[in-house]
Design an enzyme around this catalytic site. Sequence first.
Site, PDB file in Angstrom:
ATOM      1  N   GLY A 125     -72.191  60.233 -31.443  1.00  0.00           N
ATOM      2  CA  GLY A 125     -73.021  61.290 -32.026  1.00  0.00           C
ATOM      3  C   GLY A 125     -74.458  61.285 -31.515  1.00  0.00           C
TER       4      GLY A 125
ATOM      5  N   GLY B 144     -69.465  56.382 -32.760  1.00  0.00           N
ATOM      6  CA  GLY B 144     -70.633  56.103 -31.928  1.00  0.00           C
ATOM      7  C   GLY B 144     -71.098  57.144 -30.930  1.00  0.00           C
TER       8      GLY B 144
ATOM      9  N   CYS C 138     -76.642  59.159 -33.737  1.00  0.00           N
ATOM     10  CA  CYS C 138     -75.936  57.966 -34.176  1.00  0.00           C
ATOM     11  C   CYS C 138     -76.464  56.759 -33.437  1.00  0.00           C
ATOM     12  CB  CYS C 138     -74.464  58.186 -33.846  1.00  0.00           C
ATOM     13  SG  CYS C 138     -73.509  56.703 -33.903  1.00  0.00           S
TER      14      CYS C 138
HETATM   15  P1  5GP Z   1     -73.084  65.288 -32.584  1.00  0.00           P
HETATM   16  O1  5GP Z   1     -72.303  66.550 -32.506  1.00  0.00           O
HETATM   17  O2  5GP Z   1     -74.452  65.482 -33.150  1.00  0.00           O
HETATM   18  O3  5GP Z   1     -73.105  64.546 -31.275  1.00  0.00           O
HETATM   19  O4  5GP Z   1     -72.282  64.323 -33.575  1.00  0.00           O
HETATM   20  C1  5GP Z   1     -72.043  64.671 -34.913  1.00  0.00           C
HETATM   21  C2  5GP Z   1     -71.337  63.522 -35.597  1.00  0.00           C
HETATM   22  O5  5GP Z   1     -72.128  62.340 -35.603  1.00  0.00           O
HETATM   23  C3  5GP Z   1     -71.039  63.741 -37.072  1.00  0.00           C
HETATM   24  O6  5GP Z   1     -69.990  64.614 -37.316  1.00  0.00           O
HETATM   25  C4  5GP Z   1     -70.766  62.326 -37.540  1.00  0.00           C
HETATM   26  O7  5GP Z   1     -69.449  61.888 -37.255  1.00  0.00           O
HETATM   27  C5  5GP Z   1     -71.702  61.500 -36.674  1.00  0.00           C
HETATM   28  N1  5GP Z   1     -72.886  61.080 -37.445  1.00  0.00           N
HETATM   29  C6  5GP Z   1     -73.681  61.843 -38.230  1.00  0.00           C
HETATM   30  N2  5GP Z   1     -74.679  61.113 -38.764  1.00  0.00           N
HETATM   31  C7  5GP Z   1     -74.508  59.868 -38.315  1.00  0.00           C
HETATM   32  C8  5GP Z   1     -75.203  58.636 -38.541  1.00  0.00           C
HETATM   33  O8  5GP Z   1     -76.240  58.557 -39.214  1.00  0.00           O
HETATM   34  N3  5GP Z   1     -74.688  57.531 -37.945  1.00  0.00           N
HETATM   35  C9  5GP Z   1     -73.567  57.574 -37.172  1.00  0.00           C
HETATM   36  N4  5GP Z   1     -73.105  56.445 -36.670  1.00  0.00           N
HETATM   37  N5  5GP Z   1     -72.903  58.721 -36.913  1.00  0.00           N
HETATM   38  C10 5GP Z   1     -73.367  59.837 -37.491  1.00  0.00           C
END
Ligand code: 5GP
Length: 346
Positions: free
Chosen positions: A183, A181, A186
Amino acid sequence: MRIEYDIKLGFKDVMIRPKRSTLKSRSEVNLEREFKFLHSPKIWKGIPVMAANMDTVGTFEMAQALSNEGLFTAIHKHYTIEEWRSFLSFVSSNIYSSIAVSTGISQKDSEKLKNIISNFPDLQFICIDVANGYSEHFANYVKETRTKYPDKVIIAGNVVTGEMVEELLLSGADIVKVGIGPGSVCTTRVKTGVGYPQLSAIIECADAAHGLGGQIISDGGCTSPGDVAKAFGAGADFVMLGGMLSGHDESGGEIIEKNGASFKRFYGMSSETAMKKHVGGVANYRASEGKTVEVLYKGNVDSTLQDILGGLRSTCTYVGASRLKELTKRTTFIRVNEQENRVYNT
Ligand code: 5GP
């Protein structure tokens, strides 16, 4: 029903307290780490920052740019075998220690993984990635994968609690991916109410993993080099980045011109955009759990990398850690109600 009253913390709730240091310059800081693994006999050496296995981040182009600097890329799972073949035919052969092949847990995913590994047996890392790593089926899949590929380094996730980290390590994972959660694209916490503040998840999961001789990846929630430093300070062995590496030349997709500015599309792998692109739409029994956004185009990824690694080196000098490995030991977090001064931010 039960309530846990311990406060769980995110990156925004803390800062790292500076400490007396003998380091004269950031250039004295070594960000490389060397890891031995719980199951795989391989040894890995590099800077433990990695691109997320999203099709707007973990691309072949990103892998090439990151591996030149000693960083790692979890390649997204949507490349065809022909695309793998053409990529591996022109990159230098030391790329194999800088990339993981990603997979889901369906029968189709498992067959594709087998096909890729049998065609390119030098691939060393497998990243088994599901949104919810708590199902028995997932742990069984990790076990089967370990049996099929005894020498490969297996990354499995995502989970956020110590007991599940232990279960996955005992099922055959070498490295467990932590984060539910946090991300940037996300929406799981909004759609389901489920999640765990990322800093506490790292602290608790690192403790569980290190007790067994495994490693963890902090996955998601870093919005600045300072957050990356906090993740390492909390005990993460690797830090995975999505949003911070999006919007670059290497991130795939087209540049979108709008009102005199340039943008790139970035979306969650469970977003409607991703599901339409890869599986023909959102199945009627589920909701999309990802956003689609347009991020400012940031050019070549090299300057972003310099910003992240420069920040990390600076953190190390503030606490007197001459090597990234020492950062956790030298980190004291202070709880805060403020972060940066935003008076001149628009
Ligand atoms: P960020 O670095 O952008 O904060 O987080 C990246 C991570 O978000 C990814 O490695 C993956 O674990 C998560 N993530 C990517 N796409 C999605 C999505 O559509 N839904 C959710 N719940 N998590 C995602």
